[in-house]
Design a protein around this motif. Structure first.
Motif, PDB file in Angstrom:
ATOM      1  N   TRP A   1      -3.468  -4.150  -0.964  1.00  0.00           N
ATOM      2  CA  TRP A   1      -4.762  -4.571  -0.162  1.00  0.00           C
ATOM      3  C   TRP A   1      -6.121  -4.162  -1.086  1.00  0.00           C
ATOM      4  N   TRP A   2      -5.926  -2.725  -1.525  1.00  0.00           N
ATOM      5  CA  TRP A   2      -7.098  -2.292  -2.156  1.00  0.00           C
ATOM      6  C   TRP A   2      -7.597  -3.044  -3.357  1.00  0.00           C
TER       7      TRP A   2
ATOM      8  N   ILE B   1      -9.489  -5.897  -1.954  1.00  0.00           N
ATOM      9  CA  ILE B   1     -10.784  -5.506  -1.228  1.00  0.00           C
ATOM     10  C   ILE B   1     -11.633  -5.119  -2.417  1.00  0.00           C
TER      11      ILE B   1
END
Length: 82
Positions: A27-28, A31
């Motif tokens: 997820w990072w 992002i």
């Protein structure tokens, strides 16, 4: 003079393609990539893209920097020679 291209469709296409490619990414990572895409689009939107506008912006920017430099030199006290 040609009109500036609208960057929103290109950004949406890039983001959707990026999301498809990075479906298995952490997820990072997704992002970070989204923030980079949005930052690039924002910079291109905020700064003028047409040549006359860009020339005016740089001329004003240089005049402002010259004015600040001149004021700073006048504000600093000069030491007498030792």
């Amino acid at each position: 003079m040609p009109a500036s291209p609208n960057l929103v469709p290109a950004s949406v296409t890039a983001v959707s393609g990026l999301a498809t490619v990075m479906a298995g990414a952490p997820w990072w990572g997704v992002i970070i990539c989204l923030v980079l895409v949005l930052a690039t689009t924002s910079v291109q939107t905020l700064f003028p893209q047409d040549s006359p506008d860009r020339l005016t912006w740089w001329t004003n920017h240089r005049a402002h920097r010259h004015l600040r430099r001149t004021q700073q030199q006048q504000d600093t006290p000069t030491r007498p020679p030792a």
